[in-house]
Motif scaffolding. Structure first.
Motif, short mmCIF file in Angstrom:
data_model
loop_
_atom_site.label_atom_id
_atom_site.label_comp_id
_atom_site.label_asym_id
_atom_site.label_seq_id
_atom_site.Cartn_x
_atom_site.Cartn_y
_atom_site.Cartn_z
N ILE A 45 0.88 -1.18 -0.02
CA ILE A 45 0.08 0.12 -0.06
C ILE A 45 0.86 1.18 -0.09
O ILE A 45 0.62 2.05 -0.89
N MET A 46 1.77 1.41 0.95
CA MET A 46 2.80 2.67 1.04
C MET A 46 3.26 2.64 -0.33
O MET A 46 3.54 3.86 -0.92
N LYS A 47 4.10 1.52 -0.66
CA LYS A 47 4.88 1.75 -1.98
C LYS A 47 4.13 2.14 -3.24
O LYS A 47 4.52 3.21 -4.08
N TYR A 48 2.66 1.64 -3.45
CA TYR A 48 1.83 1.95 -4.50
C TYR A 48 1.48 3.41 -4.28
O TYR A 48 1.51 4.06 -5.16
N LEU A 49 1.21 4.05 -3.14
CA LEU A 49 0.81 5.37 -2.90
C LEU A 49 2.12 6.30 -3.34
O LEU A 49 2.05 7.41 -4.06
N ASN A 50 3.36 5.84 -2.90
CA ASN A 50 4.43 6.63 -3.38
C ASN A 50 4.69 6.76 -4.61
O ASN A 50 5.12 7.76 -5.51
N ARG A 51 4.42 5.44 -5.46
CA ARG A 51 4.75 5.73 -6.86
C ARG A 51 3.58 6.48 -7.55
O ARG A 51 4.05 6.76 -8.75
N GLN A 52 2.50 6.62 -7.04
CA GLN A 52 1.52 7.49 -7.64
C GLN A 52 1.56 8.79 -7.33
O GLN A 52 0.78 9.65 -7.87
N GLY A 53 2.57 9.36 -6.72
CA GLY A 53 3.01 10.78 -6.34
C GLY A 53 2.28 11.21 -4.90
O GLY A 53 2.20 12.40 -4.92
N TYR A 54 2.11 10.30 -4.16
CA TYR A 54 1.92 10.71 -2.61
C TYR A 54 3.13 10.35 -1.75
O TYR A 54 3.88 9.76 -2.02
N LYS A 55 2.87 11.35 -0.66
CA LYS A 55 3.86 11.28 0.23
C LYS A 55 3.20 10.61 1.41
O LYS A 55 2.08 10.89 1.83
N THR A 56 4.02 9.65 2.02
CA THR A 56 3.31 8.78 3.08
C THR A 56 4.23 8.99 4.37
O THR A 56 5.24 9.16 4.28
#
Length: 130
Positions: A45-56
């Motif tokens: 989940i975290m890695k997917y969001l990071n790849r999509q341009g999100y800061k987590t």
């Protein structure tokens, strides 16, 4: 944010939460992750969001309360049966892919993690700059 329901009797709560956040289809997310079932909050989940341009930011703990979790967070719940489940907190409401949008959680659940997310502009490819 639009609620996304996970398929009945599936383990796609993580993928459904990602769909709610990003707007990407459940099928697209499953394909990208290579998973049609159980997901992990940091490796999937975290890695997917990071790849999509999100800061987590991932928070782990044993005494986390609902009141301390900020909006724009994915919450990892643990039920008394020790089964895990993901929900999203957005504007003071909880978006549960299994049951819908709820105001508060009253069941006997334990919060094991939460992941904050904020969309940032995607990084541009330095190889494309002349």
């Amino acid at each position: 944010m639009q609620h996304v329901t996970q398929p009945f009797n599936s383990k796609k709560c993580g993928q459904s939460c990602l769909s709610m956040i990003t707007g990407n289809s459940l099928e697209e997310i499953c394909k990208d992750l290579g998973k049609d079932g159980t997901t992990n909050i940091d490796t999937d989940i975290m890695k997917y969001l990071n790849r999509q341009g999100y800061k987590t930011r991932l928070i782990k703990g044993y005494d986390i309360t609902y009141s301390e979790i900020p909006d724009s967070s994915i919450i990892r719940l643990s039920y008394p049966t020790e089964n895990g489940h993901f929900i999203v907190k957005h504007k003071g409401k909880y978006y549960d892919p299994a049951v819908g949008i709820i105001q508060e959680i009253k069941s006997h659940t334990k919060i094991t993690h939460y992941l904050t997310f904020k969309y940032i502009e995607k990084f541009f490819d330095l190889n494309m700059v002349s």
